[in-house]
Design an enzyme around this catalytic site. Structure first.
Site, short mmCIF file in Angstrom:
data_model
loop_
_atom_site.label_atom_id
_atom_site.label_comp_id
_atom_site.label_asym_id
_atom_site.label_seq_id
_atom_site.Cartn_x
_atom_site.Cartn_y
_atom_site.Cartn_z
N SER A 1 0.61 -1.28 -0.08
CA SER A 1 -0.16 0.13 0.12
C SER A 1 0.73 1.31 -0.06
O SER A 1 1.62 1.45 -0.89
CB SER A 1 -1.02 0.05 1.30
OG SER A 1 -1.82 1.03 1.31
N ASN B 1 -8.05 9.00 6.31
CA ASN B 1 -6.97 8.73 5.58
C ASN B 1 -7.31 8.71 4.07
O ASN B 1 -6.51 8.56 3.16
CB ASN B 1 -5.95 7.73 5.59
CG ASN B 1 -6.59 6.46 5.91
OD1 ASN B 1 -7.67 6.07 5.34
ND2 ASN B 1 -5.86 5.45 6.76
N ARG C 1 0.82 5.25 17.91
CA ARG C 1 0.21 6.23 17.01
C ARG C 1 -0.25 7.41 18.21
O ARG C 1 -1.08 6.96 19.08
CB ARG C 1 -0.56 6.13 16.04
CG ARG C 1 -0.03 5.47 14.96
CD ARG C 1 -0.94 5.51 13.52
NE ARG C 1 -0.75 4.49 12.44
CZ ARG C 1 0.55 4.41 11.74
NH1 ARG C 1 1.34 5.40 11.71
NH2 ARG C 1 0.75 3.50 11.00
#
Ligand code: NG1
Ligand code: ZN
Length: 542
Positions: free
Chosen positions: A64, A372, A506
């Site tokens: 990806s 995203n 994150r």
């Protein structure tokens, strides 16, 4: 199972001893040179899955948006969904079995999952444009072949194209023809029908600049160009002929850095978009007359689609239940706009497309997007039947026309998975039909300034979360620190979670100004670093 053949074939795809990998949010993903044995074994697993479900299974070789040196693999279930979570564990077991354990591991999986090895198996294989992908997909083929499975190697594909092909094959063509032409024809037919009904039909042209992340999107859009109506003028940038995949470009770069990609020059007000490396994500953007960059992310895409669908449903006069599914990364302004202004119910689930997809299946029409830019719209069988029937038989002209628009939208959207090409065409059609400029779309609501950071820790699973990842329950004291930090800022929110695709924790923060969002993100990152066993240099803003 021919044990000798298996042993021999596996020996040519040896597992580096001691290496363990996990089937994560997006399958296996790591440096390409560590993946040969994983590919071979995912070929084996796809055969087992195909046998037990008596359906075709997909195997996609891609990493990806990750760097060109990485690679990865994910399995696609019969209707184009992600591999069922109950099999992720088998995938992990098989990938991590030492050479001498391989046979017994397969036997164990067959027992647990009731696989009859005498059944037929069929596997569809696709790959992205990474230099390592061709060889790795050959390893998948070796795995499929040694267990006697049939395969169709489609070669270069976008990830969503493979999902589409698998779904078509398993629905005996009901979803479409299981060929690339079938994909191009289905989408372009629906798009052309929609454009015909818009004010731009005829002489007006639609210009769009597309950053293809130096990936597969460029190849597939070029193939698809002849199918587009003449009004649609796309120009491709970062087409992979000069630069490296995902390097300083692509949807992930643009979203994370909130900057235009390298290699694409924008005039003020020009509509531009970026795909990611395997073309399953898309974000839009433009610069205004002062040169300021405006990002239109997955949340605003979901909002545009929801506005459009809600209006159409009102015109059709049907009470089909429309809902939006987001993750904790959704900008707070988008959730507020959807709930309070548009009055559409919003649901928050854990990160990872499988969670969003699953939740969206609960509604007549479920719109899901990650911030995203990964997302799509799902129509329930009942909603689909109703819409098709109204588009054909409704006596009231206005209602019938609206139902036809809905029907074409349904055919244009790749319902198997988020698809940058299909999403782009859906967005272009909506903007054209509503006569909206990119600035007007952007003006639906104003994003809260936000920042996404990564923190390196010794063991990312030291951070555990609840409430759709919005609250940390370990390590002790972390959530209290986050709460205290958030309390210092206005309109602030922050959360932390271990990544499912990278070895990092994150951190997301949003607040009333960019300075505050940055400061909060950095302070929360420091708290993670201190409380969750940070390693390497302390966190910094990008
Ligand atoms: P992780 O690494 O688990 O955060 C990332 C994305 C997900 C999803 C997966 C799969 C963010 C913050 N996270 O997951 O949304 O797209 O990759 O590609 O964007
Ligand atoms: Zn992707």
């Amino acid at each position: 199972m021919d044990s000798e053949a298996l042993q021999k074939s596996s020996a040519s795809h040896p597992k580096p001893s001691g290496l363990t990998l996990q089937y994560g949010t997006a399958g296996f993903r790591t440096k390409a040179e560590q993946l040969d044995h994983v590919m071979f074994r995912m070929g084996l697993l796809a055969v087992l899955r195909s046998k037990v479900l008596a359906s075709t299974i997909g195997v996609m070789v891609t990493a990806s948006h990750n760097p060109e040196e990485d690679n990865g693999v994910k399995l696609v279930d019969p209707l184009g969904e992600m591999l069922h979570p109950s099999w992720e564990e088998y995938a992990t077991q098989l990938a991590n079995a030492e050479e001498q354990e391989l046979q017994t591991t397969i036997t164990e999986i067959c027992q647990k999952a009731a696989v009859n090895l005498h059944k037929d198996a069929s596997v569809f294989i696709g790959r992205d444009t990474r230099p390592s992908s061709k060889k790795l997909s050959q390893s998948v083929i070796d795995g499929v072949s040694v267990l006697g499975g049939q395969y169709h190697d489609y070669g270069l594909l976008t990830t969503p194209q493979l999902h589409y092909l698998v779904c078509c094959q398993n629905t005996q063509g009901q979803y479409g023809k299981a060929t690339l032409e079938g994909y191009y024809e289905k989408l372009s037919k629906a798009f052309t029908e929609l454009i015909k009904q818009s004010p731009i039909s005829g002489e007006n042209q639609r210009h769009l600049k597309i950053d293809c992340a130096n990936g597969i999107g460029a190849l597939k859009l070029s193939e698809m160009k002849p199918y587009f109506p003449k009004e649609m003028l796309i120009r491709l940038y970062n087409d992979g002929t000069k630069e490296k995949l995902n390097h300083l470009c692509g949807a992930d770069f643009v979203k994370v850095h909130q900057q235009p990609p390298r290699g694409l020059v924008m005039e003020p007000g020009e509509r531009c978009c970026s795909f990611d490396g395997d073309a399953d994500r898309i974000v839009y953007y433009y610069t205004d007359t002062t040169g300021r960059f405006h990002l239109i992310d997955g949340d605003k895409i979901a909002t545009l689609i929801s506005v459009f669908l809600k209006e159409l449903l009102a015109k059709v006069g049907q009470s089909l239940e429309l809902a939006v599914v987001q993750t904790a990364y959704a900008n707070g302004s988008s959730t507020r706009y959807l709930e309070e202004t548009l009055k559409v119910p919003v649901h928050c689930v854990k990160t990872g497309v499988k969670h969003l997809h699953h939740k969206a299946q609960e509604f007549d029409i479920g719109v899901y997007f990650e911030a995203n830019g990964h997302g799509t719209v799902l129509f329930s069988k009942a909603a689909e039947t109703k819409i098709r029937q109204l588009a054909k038989e409704e006596k009231d002209d206005g209602k019938r026309e609206a139902a036809k628009v809905l029907e074409n939208m349904m055919d244009l959207i790749n319902q198997t998975v988020g698809d940058a090409i299909s999403d782009m065409l859906a967005i272009e059609a909506i903007l054209a039909l509503k006569g909206l400029t990119v600035q007007q779309w952007d003006g639906l609501y104003t994003d809260l300034p936000n920042r996404l950071l990564r923190v390196q820790v010794a063991e990312r699973r030291a951070v555990a979360t609840v409430d759709a990842e919005r609250r940390a329950v370990s390590p002790p004291g972390l959530q209290d620190s986050i709460d205290a930090l958030v309390g210092k800022y206005r309109a602030a929110r922050a959360f932390v979670r271990p990544s499912g695709t990278e070895d990092v924790v994150r951190v997301y923060a949003e607040a009333d100004t960019q300075e505050n969002a940055d400061a909060l993100a950095l302070e929360v990152s420091m708290a993670v670093y201190q409380l969750a066993g940070g390693k390497g240099a302390p966190p910094q803003l990008l």
